[in-house]
Design an enzyme around this catalytic site. Structure first.
Site, PDB file in Angstrom:
ATOM      1  N   ASP A 235       0.730  -1.395   0.438  1.00  0.00           N
ATOM      2  CA  ASP A 235      -0.002  -0.069  -0.444  1.00  0.00           C
ATOM      3  C   ASP A 235       1.067   1.460  -0.227  1.00  0.00           C
ATOM      4  O   ASP A 235       0.213   2.183  -0.174  1.00  0.00           O
ATOM      5  CB  ASP A 235      -0.631   0.205   1.003  1.00  0.00           C
ATOM      6  CG  ASP A 235      -1.729   1.405   1.403  1.00  0.00           C
ATOM      7  OD1 ASP A 235      -2.726   1.081   0.294  1.00  0.00           O
ATOM      8  OD2 ASP A 235      -2.372   1.592   2.470  1.00  0.00           O
ATOM      9  N   SER A 259      -6.511   6.082  -0.577  1.00  0.00           N
ATOM     10  CA  SER A 259      -6.808   4.207  -1.378  1.00  0.00           C
ATOM     11  C   SER A 259      -8.977   4.213  -1.043  1.00  0.00           C
ATOM     12  O   SER A 259      -9.184   4.841   0.049  1.00  0.00           O
ATOM     13  CB  SER A 259      -6.049   3.325  -0.446  1.00  0.00           C
ATOM     14  OG  SER A 259      -5.682   3.689  -0.658  1.00  0.00           O
ATOM     15  N   GLN A 309      -4.913  -1.494  -7.318  1.00  0.00           N
ATOM     16  CA  GLN A 309      -5.182  -1.006  -6.344  1.00  0.00           C
ATOM     17  C   GLN A 309      -6.305   0.900  -7.390  1.00  0.00           C
ATOM     18  O   GLN A 309      -5.508   1.316  -8.186  1.00  0.00           O
ATOM     19  CB  GLN A 309      -4.138   0.309  -5.036  1.00  0.00           C
ATOM     20  CG  GLN A 309      -4.950   0.876  -4.237  1.00  0.00           C
ATOM     21  CD  GLN A 309      -4.288   1.534  -3.034  1.00  0.00           C
ATOM     22  OE1 GLN A 309      -3.120   2.267  -3.425  1.00  0.00           O
ATOM     23  NE2 GLN A 309      -4.113   0.573  -2.135  1.00  0.00           N
TER      24      GLN A 309
END
Length: 317
Positions: A235, A259, A309
């Site tokens: 991430d 995100s 993502q």
């Protein structure tokens, strides 16, 4: 050493391991009733396993998304591993949505639903909760190891990580809480092949980049832990391919990024404490959102995971 550099009671790796050491706190019931005046439908009356874990303090006060990803993996994996007499079922995929910003000064509770345990696959749903609200919802799947067709993408050429600068080399002398956190408080060593985007845009408007990453100390030989830590590190930089394409940096005060969702497929057993080359690209950005796709290769060229993502990426004038 400035006050911003003062060490915490735990070093970064110990801090990460403690954060991922979730504690069981009991069970709860999750019930969904049929709408009134409607024909009765069996919508579910399931038990949920409950866990709690601490949060890692962040300079901006918001929980790091990778932390919640990793904790969801641990929580779900604990309920797969606790079945007596059953062989291990490693995680093979996760699909999650970040629903609210979390408070990094507060613990997080995790409610795990055992959706199904079949002959080969186990499915789990996890809700991460703070202050009575869901901050992340995720479905994960685990599979009994099996033989089958086998092929993979080819690892790109990249210089050795030993030849690249660390975050401490790049921003360690800047007396700012975020710079000090990047340089000294992260358990994952991140080294940019094309140069970092901490302070300045990249030299070229390219929608791809490569990152070497690994945990800075040896981890226990627990496959679930290594998968969770790989999710944790996944991430950090995936949306940077969006920023690099538009010649932006994290220090740009106009940037608003967060995100939105995260998916990850684990192809082969990873080790998060060995170097992993994280190949990243952004095929599209539109509507205030940017999409990042990543492939993770072990140093020997083995493809261990694929990541996707989408994030909110806005530029405020």
């Amino acid at each position: 050493m400035t006050s911003a550099q003062s060490p915490s009671p735990l070093d970064p790796v110990d801090d990460l391991l403690e954060t991922l050491d979730l504690q069981p706190i009991g069970r709860a019931r999750i019930r969904v009733d049929s709408p009134e005046a409607d024909e009765p439908v069996a919508l579910g009356d399931n038990a949920a396993d409950l866990f709690v874990g601490r949060s890692q303090p962040q300079p901006h006060g918001r929980v790091f998304g990778g932390q919640v990803l990793a904790q969801c993996v641990i929580a779900a994996g604990r309920t797969v591993a606790d079945q007596p007499g059953q062989p291990a079922r490693p995680i093979h995929s996760l699909h999650g949505y970040f629903l609210r910003a979390g408070d990094s000064s507060e613990p997080i509770r995790f409610a795990v639903e055992r959706l199904r345990d079949g002959g080969s696959f186990s499915a789990r749903r996890v809700h991460a909760l703070q202050h009575g609200q869901v901050i992340m919802s995720m479905i994960l799947s685990f599979q009994l190891p099996a033989d089958g067709l086998d092929h993979q993408a080819t690892m790109p050429a990249a210089p050795s990580p030993d030849r690249l600068r660390t975050a401490a080399d790049e921003v360690g002398d800047i007396d700012h809480p975020m710079a000090q956190h990047w340089a000294y408080r992260r358990a994952v060593d991140i080294r940019h092949v094309e140069g970092p985007l901490y302070l300045e845009p990249g030299a070229q408007a390219a929608a791809q980049q490569n990152i070497w990453m690994r945990v800075t100390e040896r981890l226990p030989d627990d496959p679930l832990l290594h998968a969770a830590v790989l999710a944790y590190g996944s991430d950090y930089t995936l949306l940077e391919s969006v920023l690099r394409r538009h010649r932006l940096s994290w220090a740009d005060p106009r940037i608003r990024a967060a995100s939105l969702d995260h998916a990850m497929w684990f192809h082969r057993p990873p080790r998060a404490d060995d170097w992993v080359l994280y190949q990243q690209e952004s095929p599209s950005a539109s509507g205030g959102r940017g999409l990042g796709i990543g492939k993770m290769f072990a140093a020997d060229g083995t493809l261990v995971a694929t990541v996707a993502q989408e994030g909110m990426v806005r530029v405020k004038e």
